[in-house]
Scaffold this motif. Structure first.
Motif, PDB file in Angstrom:
ATOM      1  N   LEU A 257       0.822  -1.080   0.189  1.00 30.18           N
ATOM      2  CA  LEU A 257      -0.161  -0.065  -0.212  1.00 30.18           C
ATOM      3  C   LEU A 257       0.951   1.231  -0.027  1.00 30.18           C
ATOM      4  CD1 LEU A 257      -2.774  -1.266   2.676  1.00 30.18           C
ATOM      5  CD2 LEU A 257      -2.817  -1.043   0.129  1.00 30.18           C
ATOM      6  N   GLN A 258       1.444   1.596  -1.057  1.00 29.33           N
ATOM      7  CA  GLN A 258       2.459   2.577  -1.406  1.00 29.33           C
ATOM      8  C   GLN A 258       1.647   3.646  -1.880  1.00 29.33           C
ATOM      9  OE1 GLN A 258       5.500   0.748  -3.326  1.00 29.33           O
ATOM     10  NE2 GLN A 258       5.972  -0.588  -1.732  1.00 29.33           N
ATOM     11  N   PRO A 259       1.419   4.889  -1.382  1.00 27.75           N
ATOM     12  CA  PRO A 259       0.915   5.954  -2.119  1.00 27.75           C
ATOM     13  C   PRO A 259       1.624   6.630  -3.095  1.00 27.75           C
ATOM     14  CG  PRO A 259       1.445   6.530   0.330  1.00 27.75           C
ATOM     15  CD  PRO A 259       1.792   5.172   0.156  1.00 27.75           C
ATOM     16  N   THR A 260       2.946   6.255  -3.273  1.00 26.89           N
ATOM     17  CA  THR A 260       3.646   7.032  -4.401  1.00 26.89           C
ATOM     18  C   THR A 260       4.103   5.922  -5.478  1.00 26.89           C
ATOM     19  OG1 THR A 260       5.756   6.695  -3.205  1.00 26.89           O
ATOM     20  CG2 THR A 260       4.545   8.691  -3.096  1.00 26.89           C
ATOM     21  N   ARG A 261       3.608   4.584  -5.410  1.00 32.07           N
ATOM     22  CA  ARG A 261       4.007   3.580  -6.323  1.00 32.07           C
ATOM     23  C   ARG A 261       3.696   3.983  -7.660  1.00 32.07           C
ATOM     24  NH1 ARG A 261       0.179  -1.702  -5.324  1.00 32.07           N
ATOM     25  NH2 ARG A 261      -1.817  -0.827  -5.386  1.00 32.07           N
ATOM     26  N   CYS A 262       4.289   3.409  -8.659  1.00 28.07           N
ATOM     27  CA  CYS A 262       4.050   3.843  -9.936  1.00 28.07           C
ATOM     28  C   CYS A 262       4.728   2.863 -10.921  1.00 28.07           C
ATOM     29  CB  CYS A 262       4.375   5.133 -10.375  1.00 28.07           C
ATOM     30  SG  CYS A 262       5.973   5.655 -10.058  1.00 28.07           S
ATOM     31  N   LEU A 263       4.237   2.869 -12.065  1.00 28.06           N
ATOM     32  CA  LEU A 263       4.828   2.035 -13.176  1.00 28.06           C
ATOM     33  C   LEU A 263       6.306   2.699 -13.697  1.00 28.06           C
ATOM     34  CD1 LEU A 263       2.012   1.303 -15.496  1.00 28.06           C
ATOM     35  CD2 LEU A 263       3.015  -0.169 -13.896  1.00 28.06           C
ATOM     36  N   PRO A 264       7.198   1.848 -13.875  1.00 24.84           N
ATOM     37  CA  PRO A 264       8.406   2.512 -14.569  1.00 24.84           C
ATOM     38  C   PRO A 264       8.272   3.157 -15.778  1.00 24.84           C
ATOM     39  CG  PRO A 264       8.820   0.030 -14.144  1.00 24.84           C
ATOM     40  CD  PRO A 264       7.185   0.483 -14.208  1.00 24.84           C
TER      41      PRO A 264
ATOM     42  N   SER B  57      -2.538   4.979  -4.666  1.00 25.75           N
ATOM     43  CA  SER B  57      -1.222   5.483  -5.250  1.00 25.75           C
ATOM     44  C   SER B  57      -1.902   6.641  -6.314  1.00 25.75           C
ATOM     45  CB  SER B  57      -0.203   4.546  -5.935  1.00 25.75           C
ATOM     46  OG  SER B  57       0.513   5.368  -6.843  1.00 25.75           O
ATOM     47  N   LEU B  58      -2.082   7.955  -6.119  1.00 31.16           N
ATOM     48  CA  LEU B  58      -2.263   8.963  -7.172  1.00 31.16           C
ATOM     49  C   LEU B  58      -1.525   8.804  -8.475  1.00 31.16           C
ATOM     50  CD1 LEU B  58      -4.503  10.994  -7.678  1.00 31.16           C
ATOM     51  CD2 LEU B  58      -3.066  12.701  -6.513  1.00 31.16           C
ATOM     52  N   PRO B  59      -0.103   8.777  -8.481  1.00 31.13           N
ATOM     53  CA  PRO B  59       0.586   8.476  -9.657  1.00 31.13           C
ATOM     54  C   PRO B  59       0.151   7.299 -10.387  1.00 31.13           C
ATOM     55  CG  PRO B  59       2.270   8.935  -7.719  1.00 31.13           C
ATOM     56  CD  PRO B  59       0.683   8.829  -7.254  1.00 31.13           C
ATOM     57  N   LEU B  60      -0.081   6.274  -9.850  1.00 33.55           N
ATOM     58  CA  LEU B  60      -0.526   5.193 -10.607  1.00 33.55           C
ATOM     59  C   LEU B  60      -1.816   5.282 -11.108  1.00 33.55           C
ATOM     60  CD1 LEU B  60       0.064   2.126 -11.626  1.00 33.55           C
ATOM     61  CD2 LEU B  60      -0.849   1.570  -9.355  1.00 33.55           C
ATOM     62  N   ILE B  61      -2.750   5.989 -10.422  1.00 34.56           N
ATOM     63  CA  ILE B  61      -3.937   6.632 -11.163  1.00 34.56           C
ATOM     64  C   ILE B  61      -3.930   7.147 -12.312  1.00 34.56           C
ATOM     65  CG2 ILE B  61      -6.005   7.850 -10.807  1.00 34.56           C
ATOM     66  CD1 ILE B  61      -5.848   7.164  -7.949  1.00 34.56           C
ATOM     67  N   TYR B  62      -3.040   8.173 -12.421  1.00 30.62           N
ATOM     68  CA  TYR B  62      -2.891   8.813 -13.789  1.00 30.62           C
ATOM     69  C   TYR B  62      -2.186   8.037 -14.788  1.00 30.62           C
ATOM     70  CZ  TYR B  62      -4.800  12.744 -11.275  1.00 30.62           C
ATOM     71  OH  TYR B  62      -5.906  13.542 -10.442  1.00 30.62           O
ATOM     72  N   GLN B  63      -1.381   7.271 -14.180  1.00 30.85           N
ATOM     73  CA  GLN B  63      -0.626   6.160 -15.374  1.00 30.85           C
ATOM     74  C   GLN B  63      -1.823   5.347 -16.073  1.00 30.85           C
ATOM     75  OE1 GLN B  63       2.495   4.745 -12.883  1.00 30.85           O
ATOM     76  NE2 GLN B  63       3.984   5.846 -14.293  1.00 30.85           N
ATOM     77  N   LEU B  64      -2.449   4.728 -15.275  1.00 30.34           N
ATOM     78  CA  LEU B  64      -3.503   3.905 -15.791  1.00 30.34           C
ATOM     79  C   LEU B  64      -4.823   4.517 -16.445  1.00 30.34           C
ATOM     80  CD1 LEU B  64      -4.290   1.685 -12.329  1.00 30.34           C
ATOM     81  CD2 LEU B  64      -3.293   0.982 -14.488  1.00 30.34           C
ATOM     82  N   LYS B  65      -5.061   6.000 -16.358  1.00 29.32           N
ATOM     83  CA  LYS B  65      -5.873   6.641 -16.893  1.00 29.32           C
ATOM     84  C   LYS B  65      -5.297   7.085 -18.414  1.00 29.32           C
ATOM     85  CE  LYS B  65      -8.356  10.313 -16.093  1.00 29.32           C
ATOM     86  NZ  LYS B  65      -8.609  11.699 -15.830  1.00 29.32           N
ATOM     87  N   GLU B  66      -4.021   7.117 -18.572  1.00 30.95           N
ATOM     88  CA  GLU B  66      -3.201   7.512 -19.533  1.00 30.95           C
ATOM     89  C   GLU B  66      -3.110   6.082 -20.632  1.00 30.95           C
ATOM     90  OE1 GLU B  66       1.398   8.494 -21.218  1.00 30.95           O
ATOM     91  OE2 GLU B  66       0.608   9.378 -19.286  1.00 30.95           O
ATOM     92  N   ILE B  67      -3.039   5.010 -20.003  1.00 30.61           N
ATOM     93  CA  ILE B  67      -3.083   3.627 -20.585  1.00 30.61           C
ATOM     94  C   ILE B  67      -4.325   3.360 -21.313  1.00 30.61           C
ATOM     95  CG2 ILE B  67      -2.743   1.424 -20.376  1.00 30.61           C
ATOM     96  CD1 ILE B  67      -0.385   1.810 -18.229  1.00 30.61           C
ATOM     97  N   LEU B  68      -5.483   3.557 -20.442  1.00 28.54           N
ATOM     98  CA  LEU B  68      -6.763   3.460 -20.905  1.00 28.54           C
ATOM     99  C   LEU B  68      -7.065   4.242 -22.034  1.00 28.54           C
ATOM    100  CD1 LEU B  68      -8.368   2.749 -17.174  1.00 28.54           C
ATOM    101  CD2 LEU B  68      -8.275   0.993 -19.383  1.00 28.54           C
ATOM    102  N   SER B  69      -6.563   5.491 -21.938  1.00 28.07           N
ATOM    103  CA  SER B  69      -6.992   6.518 -23.094  1.00 28.07           C
ATOM    104  C   SER B  69      -6.596   5.950 -24.278  1.00 28.07           C
ATOM    105  CB  SER B  69      -6.554   7.656 -22.600  1.00 28.07           C
ATOM    106  OG  SER B  69      -5.315   7.953 -22.808  1.00 28.07           O
TER     107      SER B  69
END
Length: 86
Positions: free
Chosen positions: A15-22, A58-70
């Motif tokens: 549960l890391q709030p800053t985790r994100c994809l490379p 993770s907010l950074p991961l949320i935005y990465q997932l949004k970008e991928i889904l778009s």
């Protein structure tokens, strides 16, 4: 596959709030991203009464997932989710 699952677990576990994809993952092929989304959904996804849902702290991961889904013409809504206290 188990190998892919272990890779995702190593990158996205806890549960890391800053985790994100490379960063270079956002440039993966569509097929690789589809497999990633499928695996992520199997681990942290589900359905509620009117939509498919994925969860993260993770907010950074949320935005990465949004970008991928778009990339696939999917434009998700973000909703906060509060867990019930025991």
């Amino acid at each position: 596959s188990k190998r892919v699952g272990n890779l995702f677990y190593g990158i996205l576990s806890g549960l890391q709030p800053t985790r994100c994809l490379p960063p270079d993952w956002l440039g993966l092929s569509d097929q690789h991203l589809i497999e990633f989304l499928r695996s992520y959904y199997m681990g942290d996804g589900g359905e509620n009464s009117d939509a498919f849902a994925i969860t993260t702290t993770s907010l950074p991961l949320i935005y990465q997932l949004k970008e991928i889904l778009s990339r696939f013409g999917i434009f998700p809504q973000l909703r906060p989710y509060k867990t019930k206290k025991a």
